[in-house]
Motif scaffolding. Sequence first.
Motif, mmCIF file in Angstrom:
data_model
loop_
_atom_site.group_PDB
_atom_site.id
_atom_site.type_symbol
_atom_site.label_atom_id
_atom_site.label_comp_id
_atom_site.label_asym_id
_atom_site.label_seq_id
_atom_site.Cartn_x
_atom_site.Cartn_y
_atom_site.Cartn_z
ATOM 1 N N ARG A 101 0.830 -1.207 0.000
ATOM 2 C CA ARG A 101 0.000 0.000 0.000
ATOM 3 C C ARG A 101 0.865 1.258 0.000
ATOM 4 O O ARG A 101 0.536 2.246 -0.656
ATOM 5 C CB ARG A 101 -0.935 -0.003 1.215
ATOM 6 N N GLU A 102 1.957 1.219 0.741
ATOM 7 C CA GLU A 102 2.868 2.374 0.785
ATOM 8 C C GLU A 102 3.452 2.649 -0.599
ATOM 9 O O GLU A 102 3.499 3.803 -1.051
ATOM 10 C CB GLU A 102 3.980 2.093 1.785
ATOM 11 N N LEU A 103 3.913 1.597 -1.276
ATOM 12 C CA LEU A 103 4.472 1.763 -2.616
ATOM 13 C C LEU A 103 3.413 2.277 -3.580
ATOM 14 O O LEU A 103 3.683 3.171 -4.391
ATOM 15 C CB LEU A 103 5.038 0.428 -3.116
ATOM 16 N N LEU A 104 2.209 1.730 -3.479
ATOM 17 C CA LEU A 104 1.136 2.153 -4.379
ATOM 18 C C LEU A 104 0.771 3.611 -4.153
ATOM 19 O O LEU A 104 0.514 4.347 -5.114
ATOM 20 C CB LEU A 104 -0.091 1.260 -4.182
ATOM 21 N N GLU A 105 0.756 4.059 -2.910
ATOM 22 C CA GLU A 105 0.458 5.469 -2.626
ATOM 23 C C GLU A 105 1.487 6.379 -3.292
ATOM 24 O O GLU A 105 1.126 7.408 -3.879
ATOM 25 C CB GLU A 105 0.447 5.708 -1.114
ATOM 26 N N ARG A 106 2.753 6.010 -3.219
ATOM 27 C CA ARG A 106 3.804 6.836 -3.817
ATOM 28 C C ARG A 106 3.693 6.862 -5.338
ATOM 29 O O ARG A 106 3.826 7.927 -5.963
ATOM 30 C CB ARG A 106 5.184 6.311 -3.408
ATOM 31 N N VAL A 107 3.440 5.708 -5.933
ATOM 32 C CA VAL A 107 3.289 5.650 -7.382
ATOM 33 C C VAL A 107 2.040 6.411 -7.814
ATOM 34 O O VAL A 107 2.044 7.124 -8.823
ATOM 35 C CB VAL A 107 3.239 4.182 -7.859
ATOM 36 N N THR A 108 0.968 6.297 -7.054
ATOM 37 C CA THR A 108 -0.271 7.012 -7.367
ATOM 38 C C THR A 108 -0.041 8.518 -7.342
ATOM 39 O O THR A 108 -0.531 9.248 -8.216
ATOM 40 C CB THR A 108 -1.378 6.627 -6.372
ATOM 41 N N ASP A 109 0.694 8.999 -6.354
ATOM 42 C CA ASP A 109 1.008 10.432 -6.289
ATOM 43 C C ASP A 109 1.762 10.873 -7.540
ATOM 44 O O ASP A 109 1.490 11.945 -8.101
ATOM 45 C CB ASP A 109 1.848 10.737 -5.049
ATOM 46 N N GLU A 110 2.701 10.036 -7.980
ATOM 47 C CA GLU A 110 3.507 10.375 -9.151
ATOM 48 C C GLU A 110 2.654 10.388 -10.412
ATOM 49 O O GLU A 110 2.753 11.310 -11.240
ATOM 50 C CB GLU A 110 4.647 9.357 -9.292
ATOM 51 N N VAL A 111 1.784 9.405 -10.559
ATOM 52 C CA VAL A 111 0.904 9.347 -11.723
ATOM 53 C C VAL A 111 -0.060 10.531 -11.709
ATOM 54 O O VAL A 111 -0.325 11.144 -12.743
ATOM 55 C CB VAL A 111 0.135 8.009 -11.742
ATOM 56 N N GLY A 112 -0.575 10.879 -10.536
ATOM 57 C CA GLY A 112 -1.477 12.014 -10.433
ATOM 58 C C GLY A 112 -0.816 13.323 -10.829
ATOM 59 O O GLY A 112 -1.471 14.232 -11.348
ATOM 60 N N ALA A 113 0.480 13.435 -10.587
ATOM 61 C CA ALA A 113 1.203 14.670 -10.913
ATOM 62 C C ALA A 113 1.674 14.708 -12.356
ATOM 63 O O ALA A 113 1.685 15.781 -12.980
ATOM 64 C CB ALA A 113 2.401 14.819 -9.977
ATOM 65 N N ASN A 114 2.065 13.565 -12.921
ATOM 66 C CA ASN A 114 2.738 13.551 -14.220
ATOM 67 C C ASN A 114 1.996 12.804 -15.325
ATOM 68 O O ASN A 114 2.443 12.808 -16.465
ATOM 69 C CB ASN A 114 4.138 12.956 -14.067
ATOM 70 N N GLY A 115 0.880 12.165 -15.001
ATOM 71 C CA GLY A 115 0.084 11.524 -16.035
ATOM 72 C C GLY A 115 0.566 10.142 -16.424
ATOM 73 O O GLY A 115 1.492 9.581 -15.823
ATOM 74 N N LEU A 116 -0.064 9.612 -17.458
ATOM 75 C CA LEU A 116 0.178 8.228 -17.867
ATOM 76 C C LEU A 116 1.158 8.083 -19.015
ATOM 77 O O LEU A 116 1.643 6.981 -19.272
ATOM 78 C CB LEU A 116 -1.155 7.579 -18.281
ATOM 79 N N GLU A 170 1.325 -2.997 -16.355
ATOM 80 C CA GLU A 170 -0.106 -2.760 -16.560
ATOM 81 C C GLU A 170 -0.881 -2.863 -15.257
ATOM 82 O O GLU A 170 -1.774 -2.055 -14.973
ATOM 83 C CB GLU A 170 -0.678 -3.747 -17.584
ATOM 84 N N ASP A 171 -0.524 -3.862 -14.460
ATOM 85 C CA ASP A 171 -1.196 -4.032 -13.166
ATOM 86 C C ASP A 171 -0.927 -2.838 -12.260
ATOM 87 O O ASP A 171 -1.843 -2.301 -11.626
ATOM 88 C CB ASP A 171 -0.720 -5.322 -12.498
ATOM 89 N N LEU A 172 0.316 -2.398 -12.209
ATOM 90 C CA LEU A 172 0.669 -1.265 -11.355
ATOM 91 C C LEU A 172 -0.026 0.003 -11.815
ATOM 92 O O LEU A 172 -0.571 0.769 -10.993
ATOM 93 C CB LEU A 172 2.182 -1.063 -11.351
ATOM 94 N N LEU A 173 -0.047 0.235 -13.122
ATOM 95 C CA LEU A 173 -0.708 1.428 -13.649
ATOM 96 C C LEU A 173 -2.210 1.384 -13.350
ATOM 97 O O LEU A 173 -2.799 2.390 -12.932
ATOM 98 C CB LEU A 173 -0.477 1.530 -15.150
ATOM 99 N N THR A 174 -2.813 0.221 -13.555
ATOM 100 C CA THR A 174 -4.234 0.075 -13.273
ATOM 101 C C THR A 174 -4.539 0.345 -11.805
ATOM 102 O O THR A 174 -5.492 1.063 -11.468
ATOM 103 C CB THR A 174 -4.718 -1.338 -13.646
ATOM 104 N N GLN A 175 -3.724 -0.220 -10.914
ATOM 105 C CA GLN A 175 -3.946 -0.011 -9.484
ATOM 106 C C GLN A 175 -3.792 1.462 -9.096
ATOM 107 O O GLN A 175 -4.532 1.983 -8.250
ATOM 108 C CB GLN A 175 -2.967 -0.870 -8.663
#
Length: 202
Positions: free
Chosen positions: A25-40, A67-72
């Motif tokens: 969950r910690e890793l996913l939160e960090r990746v989610t923040d990055e995707v939210g800031a910089n897009g896909l 793909e799984d990580l991006l989807t999550q």
Amino acid sequence: MDDVAPEKAGYRRSAGSARGEARRRELLERVTDEVGANGLVDFSLRRAARAAGTTHKVLLYYFDGPEDLLTQAVLQLRERRIDRSLAAADLADSTLAGRVRAMWPVLVGDESWVLDQAIGLAMYDSARYAELARTASVRYLPALISICPPQWPDERKHQVSEFILAVLRGFLIEWRTSGDGPGIESGFAALSRALDHEEART
């Protein structure tokens, strides 16, 4: 020391471990923040690993590939938007129209462009990214049902929520493609009248 990568990518030794799930969950939160800031665009495991402060092999320990990580990450962004939308609706006036109107600024907030990209990606390559679009209605519809008058029967809540969801999607497309603010405001006025009329039938 960081986590040790497994021998086989996609194998999640963390599945039955509370500590492992917390790390995931910690890793996913960090990746989610990055995707939210910089897009896909140009998303990759290495880019995600830099954002998470780890290696791509460690990410493969917790996720079944890029793909799984991006989807999550997209699903996580969507959940955040739903939570904020419901919080805004709770602070609005007691009418259904008022609650729906209060959700709009959240729907067009900072991360909305990334979620629009996700829908576009799902349409462009549905074989790989269909889940990005498939889960949208599944998650948004219950949120809309939850703000309908509680005394309504379930079928009526579902019908009205489907109507609201379709209209809001149209507004979002209009906002993204033309930026016609006055036109959207006129549409909201009509939507509000329709919802007020529906609620007056109660």
